[in-house]
Write a protein that holds these residues in place. Structure first.
Motif, PDB file in Angstrom:
ATOM      1  N   MET A  88      52.703 -13.130  52.175  1.00  0.00           N
ATOM      2  CA  MET A  88      51.729 -13.391  53.226  1.00  0.00           C
ATOM      3  C   MET A  88      52.204 -14.574  54.062  1.00  0.00           C
ATOM      4  O   MET A  88      52.603 -15.599  53.534  1.00  0.00           O
ATOM      5  N   LYS A  89      52.168 -14.413  55.363  1.00  0.00           N
ATOM      6  CA  LYS A  89      52.576 -15.476  56.277  1.00  0.00           C
ATOM      7  C   LYS A  89      51.395 -16.402  56.560  1.00  0.00           C
ATOM      8  O   LYS A  89      50.248 -15.976  56.564  1.00  0.00           O
ATOM      9  N   THR A  90      51.706 -17.647  56.815  1.00  0.00           N
ATOM     10  CA  THR A  90      50.698 -18.625  57.232  1.00  0.00           C
ATOM     11  C   THR A  90      51.196 -19.286  58.504  1.00  0.00           C
ATOM     12  O   THR A  90      52.365 -19.641  58.603  1.00  0.00           O
ATOM     13  N   ARG A  91      50.291 -19.439  59.456  1.00  0.00           N
ATOM     14  CA  ARG A  91      50.666 -20.034  60.739  1.00  0.00           C
ATOM     15  C   ARG A  91      49.455 -20.767  61.317  1.00  0.00           C
ATOM     16  O   ARG A  91      48.320 -20.363  61.094  1.00  0.00           O
ATOM     17  N   ASN A  92      49.687 -21.817  62.048  1.00  0.00           N
ATOM     18  CA  ASN A  92      48.616 -22.554  62.715  1.00  0.00           C
ATOM     19  C   ASN A  92      48.445 -22.043  64.139  1.00  0.00           C
ATOM     20  O   ASN A  92      49.430 -21.837  64.849  1.00  0.00           O
ATOM     21  N   PHE A  93      47.199 -21.862  64.535  1.00  0.00           N
ATOM     22  CA  PHE A  93      46.867 -21.438  65.885  1.00  0.00           C
ATOM     23  C   PHE A  93      45.864 -22.412  66.478  1.00  0.00           C
ATOM     24  O   PHE A  93      45.209 -23.170  65.761  1.00  0.00           O
ATOM     25  N   THR A  94      45.707 -22.370  67.780  1.00  0.00           N
ATOM     26  CA  THR A  94      44.744 -23.199  68.492  1.00  0.00           C
ATOM     27  C   THR A  94      43.374 -22.544  68.451  1.00  0.00           C
ATOM     28  O   THR A  94      43.262 -21.338  68.628  1.00  0.00           O
ATOM     29  N   ALA A  95      42.338 -23.345  68.225  1.00  0.00           N
ATOM     30  CA  ALA A  95      40.957 -22.864  68.333  1.00  0.00           C
ATOM     31  C   ALA A  95      40.255 -23.717  69.383  1.00  0.00           C
ATOM     32  O   ALA A  95      40.197 -24.937  69.259  1.00  0.00           O
ATOM     33  N   ILE A  96      39.756 -23.067  70.417  1.00  0.00           N
ATOM     34  CA  ILE A  96      38.991 -23.748  71.463  1.00  0.00           C
ATOM     35  C   ILE A  96      37.531 -23.367  71.243  1.00  0.00           C
ATOM     36  O   ILE A  96      37.201 -22.188  71.176  1.00  0.00           O
ATOM     37  N   VAL A  97      36.683 -24.384  71.092  1.00  0.00           N
ATOM     38  CA  VAL A  97      35.271 -24.132  70.795  1.00  0.00           C
ATOM     39  C   VAL A  97      34.410 -24.746  71.887  1.00  0.00           C
ATOM     40  O   VAL A  97      34.634 -25.881  72.300  1.00  0.00           O
ATOM     41  N   TYR A  98      33.423 -23.979  72.347  1.00  0.00           N
ATOM     42  CA  TYR A  98      32.485 -24.489  73.347  1.00  0.00           C
ATOM     43  C   TYR A  98      31.128 -23.849  73.118  1.00  0.00           C
ATOM     44  O   TYR A  98      31.012 -22.813  72.475  1.00  0.00           O
ATOM     45  N   ARG A  99      30.110 -24.509  73.639  1.00  0.00           N
ATOM     46  CA  ARG A  99      28.745 -24.011  73.489  1.00  0.00           C
ATOM     47  C   ARG A  99      28.401 -23.114  74.669  1.00  0.00           C
ATOM     48  O   ARG A  99      28.695 -23.429  75.815  1.00  0.00           O
ATOM     49  N   GLU A 100      27.778 -21.989  74.365  1.00  0.00           N
ATOM     50  CA  GLU A 100      27.328 -21.055  75.395  1.00  0.00           C
ATOM     51  C   GLU A 100      25.921 -20.598  75.002  1.00  0.00           C
ATOM     52  O   GLU A 100      25.751 -19.912  73.991  1.00  0.00           O
ATOM     53  N   ASP A 101      24.935 -21.005  75.794  1.00  0.00           N
ATOM     54  CA  ASP A 101      23.532 -20.758  75.477  1.00  0.00           C
ATOM     55  C   ASP A 101      23.206 -21.359  74.105  1.00  0.00           C
ATOM     56  O   ASP A 101      23.411 -22.539  73.913  1.00  0.00           O
ATOM     57  N   ASP A 102      22.767 -20.554  73.153  1.00  0.00           N
ATOM     58  CA  ASP A 102      22.385 -21.091  71.848  1.00  0.00           C
ATOM     59  C   ASP A 102      23.427 -20.829  70.766  1.00  0.00           C
ATOM     60  O   ASP A 102      23.152 -20.965  69.582  1.00  0.00           O
ATOM     61  N   MET A 103      24.655 -20.451  71.156  1.00  0.00           N
ATOM     62  CA  MET A 103      25.726 -20.151  70.202  1.00  0.00           C
ATOM     63  C   MET A 103      26.978 -20.959  70.541  1.00  0.00           C
ATOM     64  O   MET A 103      27.143 -21.417  71.661  1.00  0.00           O
ATOM     65  N   TYR A 104      27.835 -21.126  69.541  1.00  0.00           N
ATOM     66  CA  TYR A 104      29.160 -21.699  69.767  1.00  0.00           C
ATOM     67  C   TYR A 104      30.151 -20.546  69.832  1.00  0.00           C
ATOM     68  O   TYR A 104      30.099 -19.610  69.034  1.00  0.00           O
TER      69      TYR A 104
END
Length: 69
Positions: A1-17
């Motif tokens: 199994m491969k493991t790799r790091n990726f970018t996560a961009i998180v923002y709020r939209e209405d009542d959810m992230y």
């Protein structure tokens, strides 16, 4: 199994992230930041199990200052 790091961009939209992984193109959401990231991790894992990802160079994230009227 491969493991790799990726970018996560998180923002709020209405009542959810909303969490996005720009390298893969996956998007998911949750009621909390932690839940959105966990859901994104699972969505990305499922996507990569089905489709191959070409090698990409690391992304660098920074802030820019823009003056506008």
């Amino acid at each position: 199994m491969k493991t790799r790091n990726f970018t996560a961009i998180v923002y709020r939209e209405d009542d959810m992230y909303v969490a996005e992984c720009p390298e893969v193109g996956t998007v998911d959401q949750g009621e909390t930041i932690e839940q959105a990231v966990a859901n994104l991790r699972e969505a990305t894992k499922l996507y990569l199990a089905e489709f191959s990802l070409p090698e990409v160079t690391p992304r660098y994230i920074t802030n820019i200052e823009v003056s506008y009227a």
